[in-house]
Design a protein around this motif. Structure first.
Motif, PDB file in Angstrom:
ATOM      1  N   PHE A  43       1.166  -1.207   0.115  1.00  0.00           N
ATOM      2  CA  PHE A  43       0.212   0.113   0.504  1.00  0.00           C
ATOM      3  C   PHE A  43       0.866   1.533   0.066  1.00  0.00           C
ATOM      4  O   PHE A  43       1.296   1.370   1.061  1.00  0.00           O
ATOM      5  N   PRO A  44       1.006   2.311  -0.869  1.00  0.00           N
ATOM      6  CA  PRO A  44       1.922   2.989  -1.144  1.00  0.00           C
ATOM      7  C   PRO A  44       1.189   4.451  -0.366  1.00  0.00           C
ATOM      8  O   PRO A  44      -0.188   4.585  -0.635  1.00  0.00           O
ATOM      9  N   SER A  45       2.254   5.438  -0.151  1.00  0.00           N
ATOM     10  CA  SER A  45       1.641   6.247   0.205  1.00  0.00           C
ATOM     11  C   SER A  45       0.578   6.685   1.365  1.00  0.00           C
ATOM     12  O   SER A  45       0.824   5.316   2.199  1.00  0.00           O
ATOM     13  N   ASN A  46      -0.437   7.715   1.962  1.00  0.00           N
ATOM     14  CA  ASN A  46      -0.976   7.704   3.028  1.00  0.00           C
ATOM     15  C   ASN A  46      -1.992   7.524   2.475  1.00  0.00           C
ATOM     16  O   ASN A  46      -3.522   7.822   3.425  1.00  0.00           O
ATOM     17  N   SER A  47      -2.654   7.199   1.677  1.00  0.00           N
ATOM     18  CA  SER A  47      -4.329   7.437   1.535  1.00  0.00           C
ATOM     19  C   SER A  47      -4.579   6.168   1.534  1.00  0.00           C
ATOM     20  O   SER A  47      -5.955   6.377   1.036  1.00  0.00           O
ATOM     21  N   TRP A  48      -4.533   4.907   2.056  1.00  0.00           N
ATOM     22  CA  TRP A  48      -4.938   3.142   2.186  1.00  0.00           C
ATOM     23  C   TRP A  48      -6.001   3.712   3.608  1.00  0.00           C
ATOM     24  O   TRP A  48      -5.682   4.672   4.335  1.00  0.00           O
ATOM     25  N   ARG A  49      -7.227   2.731   2.953  1.00  0.00           N
ATOM     26  CA  ARG A  49      -8.179   3.205   4.261  1.00  0.00           C
ATOM     27  C   ARG A  49      -7.916   2.326   5.027  1.00  0.00           C
ATOM     28  O   ARG A  49      -7.322   0.510   4.327  1.00  0.00           O
ATOM     29  N   PRO A  50      -7.902   1.354   6.844  1.00  0.00           N
ATOM     30  CA  PRO A  50      -7.478   0.887   7.581  1.00  0.00           C
ATOM     31  C   PRO A  50      -8.904  -0.655   7.139  1.00  0.00           C
ATOM     32  O   PRO A  50      -8.283  -1.709   7.565  1.00  0.00           O
ATOM     33  N   ASP A  51      -9.563  -0.399   6.380  1.00  0.00           N
ATOM     34  CA  ASP A  51     -10.870  -1.531   5.668  1.00  0.00           C
ATOM     35  C   ASP A  51     -10.652  -2.257   5.252  1.00  0.00           C
ATOM     36  O   ASP A  51     -10.861  -3.258   4.156  1.00  0.00           O
ATOM     37  N   GLU A  52      -9.486  -1.576   3.733  1.00  0.00           N
ATOM     38  CA  GLU A  52      -8.950  -2.037   2.559  1.00  0.00           C
ATOM     39  C   GLU A  52      -8.073  -2.571   3.325  1.00  0.00           C
ATOM     40  O   GLU A  52      -7.726  -4.082   2.800  1.00  0.00           O
ATOM     41  N   LEU A  53      -6.758  -2.356   4.140  1.00  0.00           N
ATOM     42  CA  LEU A  53      -5.967  -3.432   4.005  1.00  0.00           C
ATOM     43  C   LEU A  53      -5.995  -4.045   5.193  1.00  0.00           C
ATOM     44  O   LEU A  53      -5.689  -5.284   4.846  1.00  0.00           O
ATOM     45  N   TYR A  54      -7.827  -4.000   6.044  1.00  0.00           N
ATOM     46  CA  TYR A  54      -8.129  -5.400   7.110  1.00  0.00           C
ATOM     47  C   TYR A  54      -8.718  -6.591   6.071  1.00  0.00           C
ATOM     48  O   TYR A  54      -8.481  -7.485   6.410  1.00  0.00           O
ATOM     49  N   ASP A  55      -8.742  -5.997   5.162  1.00  0.00           N
ATOM     50  CA  ASP A  55      -9.190  -6.890   4.197  1.00  0.00           C
ATOM     51  C   ASP A  55      -8.514  -8.242   3.556  1.00  0.00           C
ATOM     52  O   ASP A  55      -8.058  -8.975   3.747  1.00  0.00           O
ATOM     53  N   VAL A  56      -7.040  -7.395   3.729  1.00  0.00           N
ATOM     54  CA  VAL A  56      -6.504  -8.449   2.785  1.00  0.00           C
ATOM     55  C   VAL A  56      -5.870  -9.280   4.343  1.00  0.00           C
ATOM     56  O   VAL A  56      -5.163 -10.475   4.170  1.00  0.00           O
ATOM     57  N   VAL A  57      -5.168  -8.595   5.639  1.00  0.00           N
ATOM     58  CA  VAL A  57      -4.885  -8.893   6.931  1.00  0.00           C
ATOM     59  C   VAL A  57      -5.867 -10.553   7.016  1.00  0.00           C
ATOM     60  O   VAL A  57      -5.139 -11.546   7.143  1.00  0.00           O
ATOM     61  N   ARG A  58      -7.491 -10.263   7.066  1.00  0.00           N
ATOM     62  CA  ARG A  58      -8.342 -11.247   6.966  1.00  0.00           C
ATOM     63  C   ARG A  58      -8.347 -12.756   6.099  1.00  0.00           C
ATOM     64  O   ARG A  58      -7.701 -13.706   6.193  1.00  0.00           O
ATOM     65  N   LEU A  59      -7.368 -12.261   4.912  1.00  0.00           N
ATOM     66  CA  LEU A  59      -7.807 -12.860   4.129  1.00  0.00           C
ATOM     67  C   LEU A  59      -6.097 -13.961   3.955  1.00  0.00           C
ATOM     68  O   LEU A  59      -6.025 -15.451   4.178  1.00  0.00           O
ATOM     69  N   GLY A  60      -5.327 -13.440   4.675  1.00  0.00           N
ATOM     70  CA  GLY A  60      -4.007 -13.310   4.786  1.00  0.00           C
ATOM     71  C   GLY A  60      -3.627 -14.382   6.270  1.00  0.00           C
ATOM     72  O   GLY A  60      -3.472 -15.939   6.300  1.00  0.00           O
ATOM     73  N   VAL A  61      -4.597 -14.129   7.367  1.00  0.00           N
ATOM     74  CA  VAL A  61      -5.312 -14.989   8.572  1.00  0.00           C
ATOM     75  C   VAL A  61      -5.732 -16.437   7.978  1.00  0.00           C
ATOM     76  O   VAL A  61      -6.037 -17.574   8.320  1.00  0.00           O
ATOM     77  N   GLU A  62      -7.330 -16.077   7.593  1.00  0.00           N
ATOM     78  CA  GLU A  62      -7.608 -17.014   6.862  1.00  0.00           C
ATOM     79  C   GLU A  62      -6.583 -18.405   5.794  1.00  0.00           C
ATOM     80  O   GLU A  62      -7.023 -19.421   6.128  1.00  0.00           O
ATOM     81  N   ARG A  63      -5.576 -18.080   5.436  1.00  0.00           N
ATOM     82  CA  ARG A  63      -4.871 -19.123   4.855  1.00  0.00           C
ATOM     83  C   ARG A  63      -4.065 -19.754   5.620  1.00  0.00           C
ATOM     84  O   ARG A  63      -3.592 -20.150   4.623  1.00  0.00           O
ATOM     85  N   SER A  64      -3.569 -18.237   6.812  1.00  0.00           N
ATOM     86  CA  SER A  64      -2.815 -19.132   7.713  1.00  0.00           C
ATOM     87  C   SER A  64      -3.509 -20.406   8.989  1.00  0.00           C
ATOM     88  O   SER A  64      -2.276 -20.533   9.086  1.00  0.00           O
ATOM     89  N   ALA A  65      -4.589 -20.305   8.153  1.00  0.00           N
ATOM     90  CA  ALA A  65      -5.186 -21.310   9.754  1.00  0.00           C
ATOM     91  C   ALA A  65      -4.135 -22.682   9.470  1.00  0.00           C
ATOM     92  O   ALA A  65      -4.264 -22.856  10.650  1.00  0.00           O
ATOM     93  N   PRO A  66      -4.512 -23.198   8.182  1.00  0.00           N
ATOM     94  CA  PRO A  66      -3.810 -24.180   8.352  1.00  0.00           C
ATOM     95  C   PRO A  66      -2.795 -25.087   9.826  1.00  0.00           C
ATOM     96  O   PRO A  66      -2.109 -25.439   9.601  1.00  0.00           O
ATOM     97  N   ALA A  67      -1.629 -23.450   9.007  1.00  0.00           N
ATOM     98  CA  ALA A  67      -0.204 -23.560   9.493  1.00  0.00           C
ATOM     99  C   ALA A  67      -0.661 -23.693  10.682  1.00  0.00           C
ATOM    100  O   ALA A  67       0.694 -23.478  12.160  1.00  0.00           O
ATOM    101  N   PHE A  68      -1.622 -22.493  11.187  1.00  0.00           N
ATOM    102  CA  PHE A  68      -1.216 -22.277  12.504  1.00  0.00           C
ATOM    103  C   PHE A  68      -1.946 -23.302  13.505  1.00  0.00           C
ATOM    104  O   PHE A  68      -1.070 -23.697  13.996  1.00  0.00           O
ATOM    105  N   ALA A  69      -2.958 -24.645  12.936  1.00  0.00           N
ATOM    106  CA  ALA A  69      -3.479 -25.252  13.760  1.00  0.00           C
ATOM    107  C   ALA A  69      -2.318 -25.613  14.113  1.00  0.00           C
ATOM    108  O   ALA A  69      -2.209 -26.502  15.326  1.00  0.00           O
TER     109      ALA A  69
END
Length: 240
Positions: free
Chosen positions: A206-232
């Motif tokens: 995410f370049p610059s300071n123009s991104w929104r928290p909801d936009e970045l959070y969607d990527v975080v949540r996707l990353g968490v979903e992908r990590s579920a088997p490894a986390f378990a």
């Protein structure tokens, strides 16, 4: 160091500007934002500017190299130390006077931390703020800064504030496409925030300071979903 730019909001009428123009202006800093007023051209440019090669080597899908820094407790920290969690990396410095630059990055990531905690995935998220002012931002300074601006009782369970030698910090910054220049106690710098998956691969930049928290959070949540088997499968002490 190549030429660099920082985005600023402009208030009022402005002269026609083209790349390469030199300008003078008044920088106004309010509690929550900053902007330029009375913009005027002091030297006209040609309109053609040679663009240096991008400093960043970071692209989605790339594994982050084994950078070495020091955290707010003066302990060694590497980006590989966050393996198994989704890591958000941003760049700040504690003396930043502009509310819509470093302080905005911290506020946005704190909003993401609070949402992750509320949705029960906070333990699978890590936040890393790398200073661009290592000469001033020692581990003790970073700890005091974190205790001032990070509001949760377990602030350093989620957050790591990191410094290092100027060469170490520059190496990390350049990888993520950030340039910085110290000028009279202030640091002129660009901005970049990256989401790194549990496997150490960059998910999105995410370049610059123009991104929104909801936009970045969607990527975080996707990353968490992908990590579920490894986390378990991870040992309990790796989940903290």
């Amino acid at each position: 160091m190549p030429a660099m730019s920082m985005p600023f909001e402009v208030s009022g009428t402005t002269p026609g500007l083209r790349e390469g123009d030199r300008i003078a202006a008044t920088l106004v800093v309010a509690p929550s934002r900053s902007w330029l007023e009375d913009v005027r051209v002091t030297a006209a440019g040609s309109g053609v500017v040679a663009r240096p090669p991008a400093a960043s080597r970071a692209v989605p899908g790339m594994i982050v190299p084994p950078f070495e820094l020091r955290d707010q407790s003066d302990r060694p920290v590497t980006l590989q130390g966050f393996a198994g969690r989704v890591l958000v990396v941003t760049f700040i410095y504690t003396r930043c006077p502009l509310p819509d630059f470093c302080p905005l990055m911290v506020r946005n990531l704190e909003a993401i931390r609070r949402r992750a905690d509320a949705e029960g995935i906070g333990s699978r998220l890590a936040l890393l703020g790398v200073t661009l002012d290592p000469a001033f931002d020692t581990p003790d300074v970073l700890r005091a800064y974190g205790e001032s601006v990070l509001k949760s009782a377990n602030r350093f369970d989620r957050w790591t504030l990191a410094t290092g030698t100027p060469a170490q910090v520059e190496e990390v910054a350049q990888f993520f496409g950030v340039t910085a220049r110290a000028e009279g106690g202030l640091v002129t710098h660009t901005l970049s925030t990256a989401v790194v998956g549990h496997d150490g691969r960059i998910m999105r930049l995410f370049p610059s300071n123009s991104w929104r928290p909801d936009e970045l959070y969607d990527v975080v949540r996707l990353g968490v979903e992908r990590s579920a088997p490894a986390f378990a499968k991870a040992p309990a002490d790796k989940r903290q």
